[in-house]
Design an enzyme around this catalytic site. Sequence first.
Site, PDB file in Angstrom:
ATOM      1  N   SER A  66       0.793  -1.231   0.000  1.00 20.01           N
ATOM      2  CA  SER A  66       0.000   0.000   0.000  1.00 20.01           C
ATOM      3  C   SER A  66       0.827   1.283   0.000  1.00 20.01           C
ATOM      4  O   SER A  66       0.313   2.344  -0.349  1.00 20.01           O
ATOM      5  CB  SER A  66      -0.945   0.014   1.204  1.00 20.01           C
ATOM      6  OG  SER A  66      -0.224   0.148   2.411  1.00 20.01           O
ATOM      7  N   LYS A 137       0.462   5.148   6.792  1.00 17.47           N
ATOM      8  CA  LYS A 137      -0.106   5.894   5.666  1.00 17.47           C
ATOM      9  C   LYS A 137       0.522   7.284   5.647  1.00 17.47           C
ATOM     10  O   LYS A 137       1.222   7.703   6.564  1.00 17.47           O
ATOM     11  CB  LYS A 137      -1.631   6.028   5.797  1.00 17.47           C
ATOM     12  CG  LYS A 137      -2.398   4.708   5.864  1.00 17.47           C
ATOM     13  CD  LYS A 137      -2.319   3.909   4.577  1.00 17.47           C
ATOM     14  CE  LYS A 137      -3.061   2.580   4.700  1.00 17.47           C
ATOM     15  NZ  LYS A 137      -2.827   1.691   3.533  1.00 17.47           N
TER      16      LYS A 137
END
Length: 240
Positions: A66, A137
């Site tokens: 990701s 993230k």
Amino acid sequence: MDTEAPHTQRGHSSPGEGAERPRCAFSRVGRQLSWRRAGALGVVCAVFLLLFGNFVVQPFLIPSRSMEPTFGVGDRVLVNKLAYRFGEQPRRGDLVVFDGTGSFVRERPAGHPIGGVLHGAASALGLAEPPDTDFVKRVVGVGGDDVVCCDAGGRVEVNGVPLDESYLYPGDAPSRVPFRIVVPLGTLWVMGDHRSQSRDSRDHLGEPGGGMVPVEKVIGRADWIGWPVSRWGSADGGRG
């Protein structure tokens, strides 16, 4: 003239044999003490690393794609746990590790207590994947920001200014899911760099919390790549 044969004492050991036994005993005791010292030193080092990882810098094993190309699967990043400890707040572009309980996952999965402790210790040393509730993230919006996707050029805008997201995975669009949100104070809007492979704030828009990560749930900032050796160095913050 008669000669008398030399007299030997068969029942007694030679001086050399008598001296050897104490030396062997001392050698065994020395080895035992050395092993004990080595074991004690190992325990002290392990405790130090665990405390250091829990309060200062913690290795974090990247488990998914990701965050490519910034972080690859198997990378061990070093999370600076002091980054926000003394009043500084996460900024746009920061690479943060956070506990997603209540935002990305509804509740912490139940597990065996001892297994959880052992896994937590291994995670703190960067030897095992992080808990299922921990995520890494990039911060795209902070409290009060108006985040929109996408503008006429297909870019994410924050407060009317398009972002230069050169860190995105080659060929990825900034987002294939249109959205417009105002980030509540005290929370963050976060997205992965490999947008087509990332489940991030966009995927939780319709859930409680709306995909926002509370600042208090941030564990630290991923400042460095520690492993593999070929990727040693500072992580790309891409701060805006």
